[in-house]
Design a protein around this motif. Structure first.
Motif, PDB file in Angstrom:
ATOM      1  N   MET A   9       0.523  -1.048   0.048  1.00  0.00           N
ATOM      2  CA  MET A   9       0.067   0.067  -0.050  1.00  0.00           C
ATOM      3  C   MET A   9       0.962   1.378  -0.071  1.00  0.00           C
ATOM      4  N   ARG A  10       2.114   1.388   0.670  1.00  0.00           N
ATOM      5  CA  ARG A  10       2.935   2.137   0.868  1.00  0.00           C
ATOM      6  C   ARG A  10       3.528   2.520  -0.411  1.00  0.00           C
ATOM      7  N   MET A  11       3.752   1.493  -1.217  1.00  0.00           N
ATOM      8  CA  MET A  11       4.643   1.574  -2.555  1.00  0.00           C
ATOM      9  C   MET A  11       3.690   2.170  -3.382  1.00  0.00           C
ATOM     10  N   ALA A  12       2.354   1.737  -3.250  1.00  0.00           N
ATOM     11  CA  ALA A  12       1.396   2.280  -4.340  1.00  0.00           C
ATOM     12  C   ALA A  12       1.269   3.826  -4.124  1.00  0.00           C
ATOM     13  N   ASP A  13       1.177   4.393  -2.804  1.00  0.00           N
ATOM     14  CA  ASP A  13       1.399   5.740  -2.620  1.00  0.00           C
ATOM     15  C   ASP A  13       2.403   6.482  -3.131  1.00  0.00           C
ATOM     16  N   GLU A  14       3.529   5.672  -3.026  1.00  0.00           N
ATOM     17  CA  GLU A  14       4.756   6.393  -3.661  1.00  0.00           C
ATOM     18  C   GLU A  14       4.652   6.272  -5.182  1.00  0.00           C
ATOM     19  N   GLY A  57       0.259  10.902  13.122  1.00  0.00           N
ATOM     20  CA  GLY A  57       0.828  10.596  11.791  1.00  0.00           C
ATOM     21  C   GLY A  57      -0.197  11.057  10.793  1.00  0.00           C
ATOM     22  N   ASN A  58       0.019  10.158   9.644  1.00  0.00           N
ATOM     23  CA  ASN A  58      -0.716  10.745   8.390  1.00  0.00           C
ATOM     24  C   ASN A  58      -2.177  10.355   8.509  1.00  0.00           C
ATOM     25  N   ASN A  59      -2.772   9.230   9.440  1.00  0.00           N
ATOM     26  CA  ASN A  59      -4.120   8.979   9.473  1.00  0.00           C
ATOM     27  C   ASN A  59      -4.426  10.243  10.261  1.00  0.00           C
ATOM     28  N   GLY A  60      -4.010  10.825  11.292  1.00  0.00           N
ATOM     29  CA  GLY A  60      -4.372  12.033  12.152  1.00  0.00           C
ATOM     30  C   GLY A  60      -4.516  13.266  11.000  1.00  0.00           C
ATOM     31  N   GLY A  61      -3.366  13.206  10.001  1.00  0.00           N
ATOM     32  CA  GLY A  61      -3.277  14.391   8.903  1.00  0.00           C
ATOM     33  C   GLY A  61      -4.533  14.262   7.983  1.00  0.00           C
ATOM     34  N   ASP A  62      -5.119  13.243   7.955  1.00  0.00           N
ATOM     35  CA  ASP A  62      -6.445  13.061   7.202  1.00  0.00           C
ATOM     36  C   ASP A  62      -7.736  13.532   8.051  1.00  0.00           C
ATOM     37  N   GLY A  63      -7.290  13.440   9.357  1.00  0.00           N
ATOM     38  CA  GLY A  63      -8.565  13.703   9.974  1.00  0.00           C
ATOM     39  C   GLY A  63      -8.441  15.354  10.201  1.00  0.00           C
ATOM     40  N   PHE A 130      -5.256   6.421  14.517  1.00  0.00           N
ATOM     41  CA  PHE A 130      -4.051   5.398  13.837  1.00  0.00           C
ATOM     42  C   PHE A 130      -4.547   5.009  12.474  1.00  0.00           C
ATOM     43  N   GLY A 131      -3.833   4.855  11.544  1.00  0.00           N
ATOM     44  CA  GLY A 131      -4.154   4.234  10.401  1.00  0.00           C
ATOM     45  C   GLY A 131      -3.566   2.946  10.375  1.00  0.00           C
ATOM     46  N   ILE A 132      -3.233   2.638   8.799  1.00  0.00           N
ATOM     47  CA  ILE A 132      -2.213   1.433   8.780  1.00  0.00           C
ATOM     48  C   ILE A 132      -0.587   1.295   9.408  1.00  0.00           C
ATOM     49  N   GLY A 133      -0.293   2.575   9.677  1.00  0.00           N
ATOM     50  CA  GLY A 133       0.997   2.626  10.324  1.00  0.00           C
ATOM     51  C   GLY A 133       1.066   2.064  11.701  1.00  0.00           C
ATOM     52  N   LEU A 134      -0.150   1.676  12.458  1.00  0.00           N
ATOM     53  CA  LEU A 134       0.122   1.058  13.803  1.00  0.00           C
ATOM     54  C   LEU A 134       0.785   0.049  13.876  1.00  0.00           C
ATOM     55  N   ASN A 135       1.940  -0.045  14.646  1.00  0.00           N
ATOM     56  CA  ASN A 135       3.102  -1.188  14.434  1.00  0.00           C
ATOM     57  C   ASN A 135       3.356  -1.444  15.770  1.00  0.00           C
ATOM     58  N   ARG A 136       2.803  -1.016  17.041  1.00  0.00           N
ATOM     59  CA  ARG A 136       3.192  -1.460  18.365  1.00  0.00           C
ATOM     60  C   ARG A 136       2.019  -1.304  19.279  1.00  0.00           C
ATOM     61  N   PRO A 137       2.072  -2.035  20.495  1.00  0.00           N
ATOM     62  CA  PRO A 137       1.008  -1.781  21.533  1.00  0.00           C
ATOM     63  C   PRO A 137       0.800  -0.015  21.684  1.00  0.00           C
ATOM     64  N   LEU A 138      -0.524   0.052  22.007  1.00  0.00           N
ATOM     65  CA  LEU A 138      -0.909   1.498  22.551  1.00  0.00           C
ATOM     66  C   LEU A 138      -0.307   1.834  23.888  1.00  0.00           C
ATOM     67  N   VAL A 159     -11.303   6.542   9.871  1.00  0.00           N
ATOM     68  CA  VAL A 159     -10.457   6.749   8.508  1.00  0.00           C
ATOM     69  C   VAL A 159      -9.610   5.625   8.130  1.00  0.00           C
ATOM     70  N   ASP A 160      -9.836   5.292   7.119  1.00  0.00           N
ATOM     71  CA  ASP A 160      -9.078   3.776   6.459  1.00  0.00           C
ATOM     72  C   ASP A 160      -9.049   2.778   7.543  1.00  0.00           C
ATOM     73  N   ILE A 161      -8.971   2.483   8.672  1.00  0.00           N
ATOM     74  CA  ILE A 161      -9.001   1.362   9.387  1.00  0.00           C
ATOM     75  C   ILE A 161      -9.388   1.970  10.907  1.00  0.00           C
TER      76      ILE A 161
HETATM   77  N1  LIG Z   1      -2.409   5.491  -0.131  1.00  0.00           N
HETATM   78  C1  LIG Z   1      -2.984   5.562   1.191  1.00  0.00           C
HETATM   79  O1  LIG Z   1      -3.744   4.618   1.744  1.00  0.00           O
HETATM   80  C2  LIG Z   1      -2.757   6.872   1.917  1.00  0.00           C
HETATM   81  C3  LIG Z   1      -2.885   7.094   3.193  1.00  0.00           C
HETATM   82  N2  LIG Z   1      -2.749   8.013   3.979  1.00  0.00           N
HETATM   83  C4  LIG Z   1      -3.072   8.054   5.431  1.00  0.00           C
HETATM   84  O2  LIG Z   1      -1.954   7.587   6.054  1.00  0.00           O
HETATM   85  C5  LIG Z   1      -1.915   6.510   7.013  1.00  0.00           C
HETATM   86  C6  LIG Z   1      -0.785   5.901   7.382  1.00  0.00           C
HETATM   87  O3  LIG Z   1       0.007   6.990   8.004  1.00  0.00           O
HETATM   88  P1  LIG Z   1       0.989   6.680   8.959  1.00  0.00           P
HETATM   89  O4  LIG Z   1       1.611   8.012   9.250  1.00  0.00           O
HETATM   90  O5  LIG Z   1       2.192   5.746   8.295  1.00  0.00           O
HETATM   91  O6  LIG Z   1       0.822   5.896  10.164  1.00  0.00           O
HETATM   92  P2  LIG Z   1      -0.321   6.070  11.260  1.00  0.00           P
HETATM   93  O7  LIG Z   1      -1.107   7.477  10.992  1.00  0.00           O
HETATM   94  O8  LIG Z   1      -1.214   5.039  11.119  1.00  0.00           O
HETATM   95  O9  LIG Z   1       0.366   6.026  12.584  1.00  0.00           O
HETATM   96  C7  LIG Z   1       0.881   7.158  13.219  1.00  0.00           C
HETATM   97  C8  LIG Z   1       2.547   6.724  13.445  1.00  0.00           C
HETATM   98  O10 LIG Z   1       2.510   6.485  14.853  1.00  0.00           O
HETATM   99  C9  LIG Z   1       3.549   5.665  15.023  1.00  0.00           C
HETATM  100  N3  LIG Z   1       3.148   4.574  15.923  1.00  0.00           N
HETATM  101  C10 LIG Z   1       2.616   3.359  15.475  1.00  0.00           C
HETATM  102  N4  LIG Z   1       2.101   2.469  16.340  1.00  0.00           N
HETATM  103  C11 LIG Z   1       2.251   3.491  17.420  1.00  0.00           C
HETATM  104  C12 LIG Z   1       1.934   3.292  18.921  1.00  0.00           C
HETATM  105  N5  LIG Z   1       1.135   2.068  19.225  1.00  0.00           N
HETATM  106  N6  LIG Z   1       2.082   4.275  19.755  1.00  0.00           N
HETATM  107  C13 LIG Z   1       2.777   5.248  19.305  1.00  0.00           C
HETATM  108  N7  LIG Z   1       3.013   5.397  17.804  1.00  0.00           N
HETATM  109  C14 LIG Z   1       2.816   4.496  17.108  1.00  0.00           C
HETATM  110  C15 LIG Z   1       4.082   5.091  13.629  1.00  0.00           C
HETATM  111  O11 LIG Z   1       5.384   4.887  13.337  1.00  0.00           O
HETATM  112  C16 LIG Z   1       3.281   6.082  12.791  1.00  0.00           C
HETATM  113  O12 LIG Z   1       4.022   6.811  11.895  1.00  0.00           O
HETATM  114  C17 LIG Z   1      -3.077   5.811   6.391  1.00  0.00           C
HETATM  115  O13 LIG Z   1      -3.731   4.825   7.124  1.00  0.00           O
HETATM  116  C18 LIG Z   1      -4.116   6.642   5.720  1.00  0.00           C
HETATM  117  O14 LIG Z   1      -5.036   7.124   6.459  1.00  0.00           O
HETATM  118  C19 LIG Z   1      -2.594   9.362   3.346  1.00  0.00           C
HETATM  119  O15 LIG Z   1      -3.313  10.439   3.821  1.00  0.00           O
HETATM  120  C20 LIG Z   1      -3.028   9.223   1.836  1.00  0.00           C
HETATM  121  C21 LIG Z   1      -2.565   8.241   1.143  1.00  0.00           C
END
Ligand SMILES: NC(=O)C1=CN([C@@H]2O[C@H](COP(=O)(O)OP(=O)(O)OC[C@H]3O[C@@H](n4cnc5c(N)ncnc54)[C@H](O)[C@@H]3O)[C@@H](O)[C@H]2O)[C@H](O)CC1
Ligand SMILES: [K+]
Length: 511
Positions: A9-14, A57-63, A130-138, A159-161
């Motif tokens: 998915m990230r590669m598709a973005d790029e 992160g970017n999910n928050g950016g969408d928000g 959080f979006g698809i970037g969640l990668n560790r426990p909250l 949003v997204d997930i």
């Molecule tokens: N093509 C697309 O699908 C597009 C997706 N968009 C949006 O981007 C998110 C993914 O964004 P990303 O910044 O990679 O991650 P998140 O916002 O989901 O997560 C935030 C950030 O936090 C770090 N992290 C992960 N787990 C934890 C945790 N448990 N506690 C604290 N921090 C954590 C992690 O390193 C992330 O960087 C996708 O879902 C879409 O909503 C684009 O807006 C448009 C294109």
């Protein structure tokens, strides 16, 4: 429709950013605008309080983009920043500034439980933590925030997930995930939406096209395929004018025992209704009159026992469906074992046929290539052993499929057909189909397709789709509770017709 991994998915973005020469900020604007459009379309300016929870992160950016657009359109918005980390993404920060320029009030910073807002049941929550970037426990307070949102009973749009849900594994704590009413997901569905342990968080799914690079999506191998009408239509084999019943094969349905002849009746009817040219039911003596009466179109061969003790055919069937209502008697096991040793026809094995395989794994060595096995979860467990979670179940099934070169249909809300590394997730069907005999009908449908020359993989994928679609039609007529297996059989024809129905264009005047 393909399902990609997080990395793909990230590669598709790029690929999109590079090919269109746009910035990631522009792609975020495009994606979030799609979510806003969907909301605006439904809300039409209704002055309901909307709480937008944004991560960093970017999910928050969408928000943040969604908040800004809602503000601009006069909605009652309050934005919260869930500060779970100091690592704010670049596009989050850009949109944070842009929101501050237009917002009637500044975003509320959340850092601990003390900062949580009061949410009223009739409010709306936008979940962009959080979006698809969640990668560790909250961290604990964020887990508590998610529970706080869940407890509120607000209508929640993720949003997204749903936040707290990993895209590629089950949650650490099942209660620290948003139960969303609608998940608006970008471009492609995510695998977790279709697995029993994780699908519960994403009740309704809306997929929005954010224009990710088509070429990239097409060539990406993906991790699974979601099977809908578009995917099965190319599999359909039309019938020829100058054909005859021999053209469409001879299905043989083997099974039944005293008190369980109905299973063979259902499967035989289903094979015929799916288009098999001829059908023979191979049942114990006690089933003779029952099958002849219930399915006059079928032929019947009997074993002169109350349970099958011999399966002996003097012709080669085009397809065999075996195991339904069979029993697991010693003599039946022997009969099945002998049959499998000699069988060269395409075959579907279900129910007690699977139970026998599980108890006598040596029999698996005698399966013809691409044998289709259709277990429900308990039968699957007998076959592959216990699994830790849904992902482990898939991996073990993939491994089993590779070892025995067979196609496994994992029956459930979204049945998944597994062939080696490929996963086909079915998107038809409903809870009304959780009823006695439903599986027998599926066996009959798949056998009927095999008999007409569909390849085993196509027969399994298409058969599961048709079965679900016939069940949907049945539920439409009677409601979930009243659906019985016979109704699914009765609607197989409608399921075929449905394949070719065009979606009606909404009348402009009434919209
Ligand atoms: N093509 C697309 O699908 C597009 C997706 N968009 C949006 O981007 C998110 C993914 O964004 P990303 O910044 O990679 O991650 P998140 O916002 O989901 O997560 C935030 C950030 O936090 C770090 N992290 C992960 N787990 C934890 C945790 N448990 N506690 C604290 N921090 C954590 C992690 O390193 C992330 O960087 C996708 O879902 C879409 O909503 C684009 O807006 C448009 C294109
Ligand atoms: K989210």
């Amino acid at each position: 429709m393909k399902i990609l991994s997080v990395q793909q998915m990230r590669m598709a973005d790029e690929a999109t950013i590079t090919s269109e020469k746009i910035s990631s900020l522009e792609l975020m604007e495009r994606a979030a605008t799609k979510v806003f459009d969907l909301l605006h379309n439904r809300l039409q300016g209704t002055p309901i309080p909307i709480h937008v929870f944004c991560g960093i992160g970017n999910n928050g950016g969408d928000g943040l983009v969604i908040s800004r657009l809602l503000e601009k359109h006069g909605y009652h918005v309050r934005t919260y920043i869930v500060n779970f980390s100091d690592n704010r993404s670049k596009d989050f920060l850009a949109n944070y500034d842009r929101l501050k320029d237009v917002a009637s009030e500044w975003p509320v910073q959340l850092k601990s439980k003390q900062d949580f807002p009061t949410l009223l049941d009739q409010d709306i929550v936008i979940d962009a933590i959080f979006g698809i970037g969640l990668n560790r426990p909250l961290v604990p307070w964020v887990a508590t925030l998610i529970k706080h949102i869940n407890k509120s009973k607000c209508f929640t749009v993720s949003v997204d997930i749903p936040s707290g849900l990993y895209a590629d594994k089950i949650p650490d704590d099942p209660e620290s995930v948003i139960y969303s009413d609608v998940t608006v997901t970008f471009q492609l569905p995510k695998l977790v939406f279709f697995l029993p342990q994780t699908g519960i968080y994403a009740r309704d799914i809306e997929i929005v096209d954010i224009g990710l690079n088509r070429e990239f999506l097409q060539q990406s191998p993906g991790i699974a395929e979601l099977i809908g009408k578009n995917e099965v239509l190319p599999l359909y084999r039309s019938r020829f004018k100058y054909s005859h019943k021999g053209t469409y094969g001879h299905s043989v349905l083997v099974g039944g025992s005293y008190g369980k002849i109905g299973s063979v009746v259902l499967a035989t009817k289903a094979a015929l209704k799916t288009g098999s040219g001829l059908a023979t039911a191979y049942v114990p003596e006690c089933g003779y009159a029952i099958v002849q009466t219930a399915v006059p179109e079928a032929m019947v061969i009997t074993d002169d026992d109350d349970e099958l003790s011999e399966i002996d055919l003097d012709f080669k069937p085009s397809a065999v469906g075996i195991g339904i209502g069979l029993g697991t008697n010693e003599k039946t096991i022997k009969a099945l074992s002998n049959f499998l040793k000699n069988n060269t026809s395409p075959i579907v094995i279900d129910a007690d046929g699977i139970n026998i395989l599980a108890k006598h794994p040596k029999l698996l060595e005698n399966l013809t290539t691409q044998t289709i096995i259709t277990p429900h979860p308990k039968e699957l467990e007998r076959l592959i052993g216990r699994w830790k979670d849904d992902f482990d179940k898939l991996n073990k099934t993939i491994e089993f499929s590779k070892r025995h070169d067979c196609i496994v249909v994992i029956k459930g809300a979204n049945s998944i057909t597994v062939y080696k590394d490929q996963l086909y997730i079915n998107n038809t069907g409903n809870p009304g189909m959780a009823t006695a005999g439903s599986g027998d009908v599926l066996t009959g449908i798949i056998t009927g397709l095999l008999s007409q020359g569909y390849s085993p993989l196509h027969a399994a994928v298409f058969g599961v789709y048709l079965h679900g679609s016939a069940g949907d039609e049945a539920a439409h007529q009677t409601g979930f509770e009243a659906v019985v297996a016979g109704d699914i059989v009765a609607n197989i024809g409608t399921a075929f017709l449905e394949l070719f129905k065009q979606r009606s264009i909404p009348d402009k005047k009434s919209s």
